[in-house]
Design an enzyme around this catalytic site. Structure first.
Site, PDB file in Angstrom:
ATOM      1  N   HIS A  95       0.853  -1.192   0.000  1.00 59.81           N
ATOM      2  CA  HIS A  95       0.000   0.000   0.000  1.00 59.81           C
ATOM      3  C   HIS A  95       0.892   1.247   0.000  1.00 59.81           C
ATOM      4  O   HIS A  95       1.935   1.277   0.652  1.00 59.81           O
ATOM      5  CB  HIS A  95      -0.920  -0.002   1.228  1.00 59.81           C
ATOM      6  N   GLU A 166      -4.343   1.483  -7.417  1.00 62.01           N
ATOM      7  CA  GLU A 166      -4.699   2.669  -6.642  1.00 62.01           C
ATOM      8  C   GLU A 166      -3.821   3.848  -7.070  1.00 62.01           C
ATOM      9  O   GLU A 166      -2.686   3.994  -6.566  1.00 62.01           O
ATOM     10  CB  GLU A 166      -4.459   2.422  -5.153  1.00 62.01           C
TER      11      GLU A 166
HETATM   12  P1  PGA Z   1      -9.550   6.286   0.140  1.00 64.30           P
HETATM   13  O1  PGA Z   1      -8.374   5.233   0.413  1.00 64.30           O
HETATM   14  O2  PGA Z   1     -10.773   5.504  -0.278  1.00 64.30           O
HETATM   15  O3  PGA Z   1      -9.747   6.982   1.463  1.00 64.30           O
HETATM   16  O4  PGA Z   1      -9.077   7.195  -0.945  1.00 64.30           O
HETATM   17  C1  PGA Z   1      -8.165   4.142  -0.430  1.00 64.30           C
HETATM   18  C2  PGA Z   1      -6.993   3.325   0.055  1.00 64.30           C
HETATM   19  O5  PGA Z   1      -5.985   3.890   0.476  1.00 64.30           O
HETATM   20  O6  PGA Z   1      -7.021   2.079   0.034  1.00 64.30           O
END
Ligand code: PGA
Length: 249
Positions: A95, A166
């Site tokens: 992440h 992401e």
């Molecule tokens: P968010 O975070 O939905 O608050 O943008 C997503 C994540 O970091 O997995």
């Protein structure tokens, strides 16, 4: 086809709040039979939560937010995949917040994937570009980083993973990538995986998902699910996201 919604609670919620939210999710999970609902609470609440949730719908699972790249030993504060086994079925790795605040390296990420896979926990490999581009083709910096993270792993291990695309500029910013951008990016990354690594694991999207925009994401056939951060901290908002994403509106 079953899609996946992961609720990443990050470093939020007390034990009582986590239990209440988990019970709510357990309560409505059967309403969304086409979804696999996974919650990733704070590491410290995993064991009490796993114990408290005695009834588990078949589409409800737990995930860890962290795991050590080492099997065991003198690593103060860390938790091994072997210790997580039995508590969780999924584990987040790579992440952007771990890479940023804990400087996790490609070697560590590949070690984490190996450790999780070895005990039968499905690794959820997070990746994404720093800044918004065209979305037309995978940015070379991202594929280079992915190549490093995954270089030493056999195809069969990568094939068992879940990928979480992401874009960093969309995480926690309120600026979600457009549906067209996500569709192109997901297609591009899946093609890259197939051509480069010979496997195409399922791919979910994360970054500023809300109840309002989840429905549009449900229309992207290539997308296998969502990774929800901030919006997953409220039971009804998460339910609305599940409803919209699974097109049960
Ligand atoms: P968010 O975070 O939905 O608050 O943008 C997503 C994540 O970091 O997995």
């Amino acid at each position: 086809m079953t899609k996946t919604v992961i609720a990443n609670w990050k470093m939020n919620l007390t034990l009582a709040e986590s239990l209440a939210l988990a019970q709510a999710v357990v309560g409505y999970a059967p309403d969304y039979p086409t979804l696999r609902l996974i919650i990733a609470p704070s590491l410290v609440w995993l064991a009490p939560l796993a114990e408290a949730v005695s009834y588990r719908p078949s589409n409800f699972f737990l995930a860890s937010q962290v795991v050590s790249p080492h099997p065991e030993g003198a690593y103060t504060g860390d938790v091994s995949a072997r210790q997580l086994k039995g508590l969780v079925q999924y584990g987040l790795v790579g992440h952007s917040e771990r890479r940023r605040y804990h400087h996790e390296t490609a070697l560590e990420i590949s070690g984490q994937i190996t450790e999780l896979a070895a005990v039968g926990i499905t690794p959820v490999i997070c990746f994404g570009e720093m800044s918004q581009g065209e979305g037309n083709r995978p940015p070379p910096a991202v594929t280079a980083a992915l190549g490093q993270d995954l270089a030493s792993l056999p195809g069969e291990v990568i094939g068992q993973c879940l990928l979480a695309y992401e874009p960093l500029w969309a995480i926690g910013t309120g600026t979600r990538a457009t549906t067209g951008y996500i569709r192109k990016a997901v297609k591009g990354f899946k093609t890259w995986f197939g051509q480069t690594l010979g496997v195409t694991p399922p791919m979910i999207y994360g970054g500023s998902i809300t109840a309002e925009n989840a429905g549009e994401l449900g229309a992207i056939n290539e997308l296998d699910g969502l990774l929800v951060g901030g919006a997953s901290l409220d039971a009804q908002t998460l339910a609305a996201i599940c409803r919209a994403f699974s097109r049960q509106v």
